[in-house]
Design a protein around this motif. Structure first.
Motif, PDB file in Angstrom:
ATOM      1  N   THR A 197      -5.392  24.806   1.070  1.00  0.00           N
ATOM      2  CA  THR A 197      -4.395  23.854   0.576  1.00  0.00           C
ATOM      3  C   THR A 197      -4.694  22.480   1.149  1.00  0.00           C
ATOM      4  O   THR A 197      -5.523  22.324   2.031  1.00  0.00           O
ATOM      5  CB  THR A 197      -2.979  24.270   0.990  1.00  0.00           C
ATOM      6  N   CYS A 198      -3.985  21.508   0.649  1.00  0.00           N
ATOM      7  CA  CYS A 198      -4.162  20.136   1.126  1.00  0.00           C
ATOM      8  C   CYS A 198      -2.804  19.443   1.045  1.00  0.00           C
ATOM      9  O   CYS A 198      -2.445  18.903   0.008  1.00  0.00           O
ATOM     10  CB  CYS A 198      -5.205  19.428   0.264  1.00  0.00           C
ATOM     11  N   LEU A 256       0.418  16.910   1.585  1.00  0.00           N
ATOM     12  CA  LEU A 256       0.558  15.460   1.396  1.00  0.00           C
ATOM     13  C   LEU A 256       0.356  14.676   2.685  1.00  0.00           C
ATOM     14  O   LEU A 256      -0.166  13.578   2.671  1.00  0.00           O
ATOM     15  CB  LEU A 256       1.938  15.138   0.822  1.00  0.00           C
ATOM     16  N   TYR A 262      -9.336  15.611  -0.138  1.00  0.00           N
ATOM     17  CA  TYR A 262      -9.269  15.834  -1.583  1.00  0.00           C
ATOM     18  C   TYR A 262      -7.859  16.209  -2.035  1.00  0.00           C
ATOM     19  O   TYR A 262      -7.147  16.888  -1.345  1.00  0.00           O
ATOM     20  CB  TYR A 262     -10.242  16.940  -1.994  1.00  0.00           C
ATOM     21  N   ALA A 263      -7.459  15.740  -3.155  1.00  0.00           N
ATOM     22  CA  ALA A 263      -6.271  16.146  -3.917  1.00  0.00           C
ATOM     23  C   ALA A 263      -5.046  16.500  -3.073  1.00  0.00           C
ATOM     24  O   ALA A 263      -4.500  17.578  -3.202  1.00  0.00           O
ATOM     25  CB  ALA A 263      -6.641  17.298  -4.838  1.00  0.00           C
ATOM     26  N   LYS A 264      -4.612  15.612  -2.239  1.00  0.00           N
ATOM     27  CA  LYS A 264      -3.459  15.878  -1.385  1.00  0.00           C
ATOM     28  C   LYS A 264      -2.229  16.234  -2.209  1.00  0.00           C
ATOM     29  O   LYS A 264      -1.850  15.528  -3.120  1.00  0.00           O
ATOM     30  CB  LYS A 264      -3.168  14.672  -0.502  1.00  0.00           C
ATOM     31  N   GLY A 265      -1.621  17.367  -1.852  1.00  0.00           N
ATOM     32  CA  GLY A 265      -0.397  17.800  -2.504  1.00  0.00           C
ATOM     33  C   GLY A 265      -0.588  18.395  -3.890  1.00  0.00           C
ATOM     34  O   GLY A 265       0.380  18.773  -4.531  1.00  0.00           O
ATOM     35  N   TYR A 266      -1.829  18.518  -4.325  1.00  0.00           N
ATOM     36  CA  TYR A 266      -2.071  18.996  -5.688  1.00  0.00           C
ATOM     37  C   TYR A 266      -1.916  20.504  -5.812  1.00  0.00           C
ATOM     38  O   TYR A 266      -1.414  20.998  -6.809  1.00  0.00           O
ATOM     39  CB  TYR A 266      -3.464  18.563  -6.144  1.00  0.00           C
ATOM     40  N   PHE A 267      -2.347  21.250  -4.810  1.00  0.00           N
ATOM     41  CA  PHE A 267      -2.300  22.707  -4.886  1.00  0.00           C
ATOM     42  C   PHE A 267      -1.692  23.246  -3.603  1.00  0.00           C
ATOM     43  O   PHE A 267      -2.307  23.200  -2.547  1.00  0.00           O
ATOM     44  CB  PHE A 267      -3.715  23.265  -5.105  1.00  0.00           C
ATOM     45  N   THR A 268      -0.475  23.747  -3.692  1.00  0.00           N
ATOM     46  CA  THR A 268       0.289  24.160  -2.514  1.00  0.00           C
ATOM     47  C   THR A 268       0.130  25.652  -2.235  1.00  0.00           C
ATOM     48  O   THR A 268      -0.387  26.411  -3.067  1.00  0.00           O
ATOM     49  CB  THR A 268       1.777  23.857  -2.718  1.00  0.00           C
ATOM     50  N   ASP A 310       1.657  27.674  -4.881  1.00  0.00           N
ATOM     51  CA  ASP A 310       0.787  27.858  -6.048  1.00  0.00           C
ATOM     52  C   ASP A 310      -0.126  29.064  -5.852  1.00  0.00           C
ATOM     53  O   ASP A 310      -0.374  29.824  -6.782  1.00  0.00           O
ATOM     54  CB  ASP A 310      -0.056  26.606  -6.303  1.00  0.00           C
TER      55      ASP A 310
END
Length: 83
Positions: free
Chosen positions: A16-17, A19, A25-31, A34
């Motif tokens: 994960t990444c 916020l 990469y892609a902070k908060g995009y895939f939790t 998810d």
């Protein structure tokens, strides 16, 4: 698909990444939620069972208090996904 099965049923190694993280990469995009949803969709394994299975694996192998010989723990620099 076998790696993801093991992630849902044993490892819990969900990438994960957040916020507020420093990942590149892609902070908060895939939790993490998810990932739980994917486990439920792909295998019918709900979040509670994922968490229980991960804890069972930790307990089985001893967590931070593993006993055994010939065990190596690397720092991630030799991880093939790191490059």
């Amino acid at each position: 698909r076998s790696w993801f099965w093991q992630t849902c049923t044993e490892f819990g190694y969900f990438i994960t990444c957040g916020l507020d993280s420093s990942c590149p990469y892609a902070k908060g995009y895939f939790t993490i939620d998810d990932h739980y949803e994917l486990c439920a969709t792909a295998y019918g394994i709900e979040k509670d069972l994922v968490m229980t299975s991960i804890q069972d694996t930790i307990n089985y192998y001893g967590g931070w208090d593993m006993e055994g010989t010939r065990i190596i723990s690397t720092n991630g620099n030799v991880d093939p996904w790191s490059s």
